[in-house]
Scaffold this motif. Structure first.
Motif, PDB file in Angstrom:
ATOM      1  N   UNK A  91       3.441  -4.027   1.485  1.00  0.00           N
ATOM      2  CA  UNK A  91       3.330  -4.278   0.047  1.00  0.00           C
ATOM      3  C   UNK A  91       1.917  -4.675  -0.371  1.00  0.00           C
ATOM      4  N   UNK A  92       1.180  -5.323   0.513  1.00  0.00           N
ATOM      5  CA  UNK A  92      -0.120  -5.874   0.151  1.00  0.00           C
ATOM      6  C   UNK A  92      -1.300  -4.953   0.454  1.00  0.00           C
ATOM      7  N   UNK A  93      -1.126  -4.036   1.390  1.00  0.00           N
ATOM      8  CA  UNK A  93      -2.235  -3.193   1.830  1.00  0.00           C
ATOM      9  C   UNK A  93      -2.048  -1.753   1.334  1.00  0.00           C
ATOM     10  N   UNK A  94      -3.143  -1.016   1.116  1.00  0.00           N
ATOM     11  CA  UNK A  94      -3.051   0.371   0.647  1.00  0.00           C
ATOM     12  C   UNK A  94      -2.735   1.337   1.800  1.00  0.00           C
ATOM     13  N   UNK A 123      -4.133   6.672   3.829  1.00  0.00           N
ATOM     14  CA  UNK A 123      -4.884   7.847   3.399  1.00  0.00           C
ATOM     15  C   UNK A 123      -6.212   7.944   4.145  1.00  0.00           C
ATOM     16  N   UNK A 124      -6.810   6.784   4.449  1.00  0.00           N
ATOM     17  CA  UNK A 124      -8.131   6.745   5.081  1.00  0.00           C
ATOM     18  C   UNK A 124      -8.149   5.748   6.236  1.00  0.00           C
ATOM     19  N   UNK A 125      -9.078   5.931   7.160  1.00  0.00           N
ATOM     20  CA  UNK A 125      -9.121   5.115   8.374  1.00  0.00           C
ATOM     21  C   UNK A 125      -9.393   3.639   8.104  1.00  0.00           C
ATOM     22  N   UNK A 150      -7.090   0.724   9.682  1.00  0.00           N
ATOM     23  CA  UNK A 150      -7.590  -0.276  10.623  1.00  0.00           C
ATOM     24  C   UNK A 150      -7.353  -1.693  10.110  1.00  0.00           C
ATOM     25  N   UNK A 151      -7.678  -1.928   8.844  1.00  0.00           N
ATOM     26  CA  UNK A 151      -7.527  -3.278   8.279  1.00  0.00           C
ATOM     27  C   UNK A 151      -6.072  -3.726   8.290  1.00  0.00           C
ATOM     28  N   UNK A 152      -5.173  -2.848   7.885  1.00  0.00           N
ATOM     29  CA  UNK A 152      -3.752  -3.213   7.843  1.00  0.00           C
ATOM     30  C   UNK A 152      -3.189  -3.393   9.248  1.00  0.00           C
TER      31      UNK A 152
END
Length: 143
Positions: free
Chosen positions: A74-77, A104-106, A110-112
């Motif tokens: 819910x919090x990350x794209x 959609x993108x790396x 990575x962050x999520x």
């Protein structure tokens, strides 16, 4: 942007884990980047040789890993999340946790992925009982 992110699965189980299973779960048409984290049993902890270990889980661990995965979704794209954590007796080299995040993108993947594994270790009640070569043992906090 497409549909909201989905938690494909968030599991705690006593059978071997599969990187391929998690990867396939997040390989969706709108995913352009997938980040994986694979945690395995290592043969040491600091300078102490580890022979094997056991993971034990609180009865709420399944609900908690589902909650954590849903919060990250819910919090990350991101588009999709799949995570499995092993419990029971494991030997050196066996997989303990697999996290897959599709976005959609790396950068977002990575962050999520990093957030998800960090939140699982901090919030999901699964404990590690390490067995050392000298016969001593040690419990390690939430994993």
């Amino acid at each position: 942007m497409g549909a909201p992110a989905r938690v494909i699965f968030a599991q705690v189980r006593d059978s071997p884990l599969s990187v391929d299973e998690c990867l396939a779960a997040v390989l969706l048409p709108d995913v352009g980047g997938i980040a994986l984290f694979v945690g395995s049993v290592r043969n040491h902890d600091d300078d102490r040789p580890v022979t094997d270990l056991a993971y034990e889980a609180h009865p709420r661990s399944v609900a908690e890993i589902e909650r954590v995965a849903a919060e990250v979704a819910a919090a990350e794209p991101v588009r999709a999340i799949a995570v499995t954590h092993r419990v029971g007796h494991l030997q050196v080299g066996e997989l303990a946790v697999v996290v897959a995040v599709g976005a959609a993108h790396r950068a977002e993947a990575f962050a999520a992925c990093r957030r998800l594994i960090d939140d699982i270790k901090a919030q999901v009640p699964i404990w590690k009982h390490q067995i050392f070569e000298d016969g001593s043992t040690e419990w390690v906090g939430a994993c």
